[in-house]
Write a protein that holds these residues in place. Sequence first.
Motif, PDB file in Angstrom:
ATOM      1  N   SER A  70     103.975  66.132 130.438  1.00  0.00           N
ATOM      2  CA  SER A  70     103.509  67.197 131.329  1.00  0.00           C
ATOM      3  C   SER A  70     103.758  66.841 132.792  1.00  0.00           C
ATOM      4  N   PHE A  71     103.494  65.573 133.154  1.00  0.00           N
ATOM      5  CA  PHE A  71     103.676  65.158 134.540  1.00  0.00           C
ATOM      6  C   PHE A  71     105.129  65.304 134.974  1.00  0.00           C
ATOM      7  N   VAL A  72     106.055  64.781 134.183  1.00  0.00           N
ATOM      8  CA  VAL A  72     107.451  64.812 134.613  1.00  0.00           C
ATOM      9  C   VAL A  72     107.999  66.234 134.611  1.00  0.00           C
ATOM     10  N   GLY A  73     107.534  67.076 133.680  1.00  0.00           N
ATOM     11  CA  GLY A  73     107.992  68.455 133.666  1.00  0.00           C
ATOM     12  C   GLY A  73     107.536  69.228 134.884  1.00  0.00           C
ATOM     13  N   PHE A  74     106.277  69.098 135.236  1.00  0.00           N
ATOM     14  CA  PHE A  74     105.776  69.787 136.420  1.00  0.00           C
ATOM     15  C   PHE A  74     106.340  69.181 137.700  1.00  0.00           C
TER      16      PHE A  74
ATOM     17  N   LEU B  78      94.524  67.574 130.919  1.00  0.00           N
ATOM     18  CA  LEU B  78      95.981  67.562 130.816  1.00  0.00           C
ATOM     19  C   LEU B  78      96.611  68.245 132.024  1.00  0.00           C
ATOM     20  N   PHE B  79      96.015  69.348 132.460  1.00  0.00           N
ATOM     21  CA  PHE B  79      96.560  70.053 133.615  1.00  0.00           C
ATOM     22  C   PHE B  79      96.353  69.283 134.915  1.00  0.00           C
ATOM     23  N   VAL B  80      95.305  68.467 135.006  1.00  0.00           N
ATOM     24  CA  VAL B  80      95.144  67.610 136.186  1.00  0.00           C
ATOM     25  C   VAL B  80      96.360  66.704 136.341  1.00  0.00           C
ATOM     26  N   VAL B  81      96.774  66.096 135.246  1.00  0.00           N
ATOM     27  CA  VAL B  81      97.954  65.232 135.279  1.00  0.00           C
ATOM     28  C   VAL B  81      99.192  66.041 135.646  1.00  0.00           C
ATOM     29  N   ALA B  82      99.334  67.219 135.048  1.00  0.00           N
ATOM     30  CA  ALA B  82     100.509  68.046 135.308  1.00  0.00           C
ATOM     31  C   ALA B  82     100.593  68.459 136.779  1.00  0.00           C
TER      32      ALA B  82
END
Length: 395
Positions: free
Chosen positions: A220-224, A341-345
Amino acid sequence: MDRMRRGWRQCVLGGAVFAVCMAGTTLPTPLYGLYQEKFGFSELTVTVVYAVYAFGVIGVLLLAGNASDAVGRRPVLLAGLGFAAASAGCFLLATGVGWLYAGRLLSGLSAGLFTGAATAYVIESAPPGGGGRATFVATAANMGGLGCGPLLAGLLSQYAPRPLYLPFEVHLALVAVSAAVLLGLGETVRQRRALATVRPQRPVLPPPVRPVFGPAAIASFVGFALFGVFTSVSPAFLAQSLGVHNRAVSGLVVALAFFASTAGQVAVGRVGARRSLPLGCAGLLAGLALLAGALYWDLLALVVLSALVGGAGQGLAFRGALSVVASASPPDRRAAVISTLFVVAYAGISVPVIGVGVLVDPLGLEGAGLVFIACMAVLVSAAGAYLLRRSGTPS
């Protein structure tokens, strides 16, 4: 049969409301050049204005990420629509850059309330056995809405009058309709608690989620992060280096990345969640390479290809991540875990964007983009290798 039909109706309408809210968060993307001309600020200011949104999202997720688990999904979603309307109002009233900061912050608060609550609402609304398709509806609404924002604003600002006002007036009308739709839908949380029980929380994960959360969070992090770099660099790059001043074209190019993400999410059903994570990282790496080529050789075709390939990779990785995390989460903690999960993203969105803005002055737009693409490529490669070791090489 009627119960199943009602469930899918609520699921789809909830997804539509989700898409409207997310469209508002990307609506200003093709308009920043006009705001620069009007208020006279630098490219660094553009990136900080953009990134303020992510800080708003992260703040809400940490302070109230579990609110909808307590008070119900609908009250939180209605509050999110209220912040979306207030954000549009700030842009309509803008007389200086301070209004833009306020509008982006309010937009972030809106998205922060929506991301966990709307995703959980859509999944919980689906009939029994429909969790997989409902997860797609939620992620497609998220990414599809993000893509519709720059496309709508680009078209209206290029071909309709009052380019800095009409896009936000249209979005205000859509928010009003969404609120009316939401008021007519049912609640999915059966055992609700008082608002006073909601407390700020650290990103703590229930034991069943921990084994799958690490690789999901990395993907998620690398995608965002790719979306953050792409969205912040491409509109200015198209205008300054390629001479593309048509805001509809600029909005379309950004929208393609989000639409390709939705297509990547469709492919997860065939690929499988486990395989989609490393394959998504491979797609992200290819998208970064294409974007680097576009910056180096000043080629519009490579910009478009980077949007399509990188977006598809992000979709593969993100839906796979969301599927495994949602499936492993206890029902009464699902929204809180999804919010984590969205915090990381969203951390992935904010850091690269500000970094590009800081480096634009000493290195130029292309140089700043290339440096951060290199950093993200290293991260994507490391994440892909880790995911392959964690999940096993796909057969």
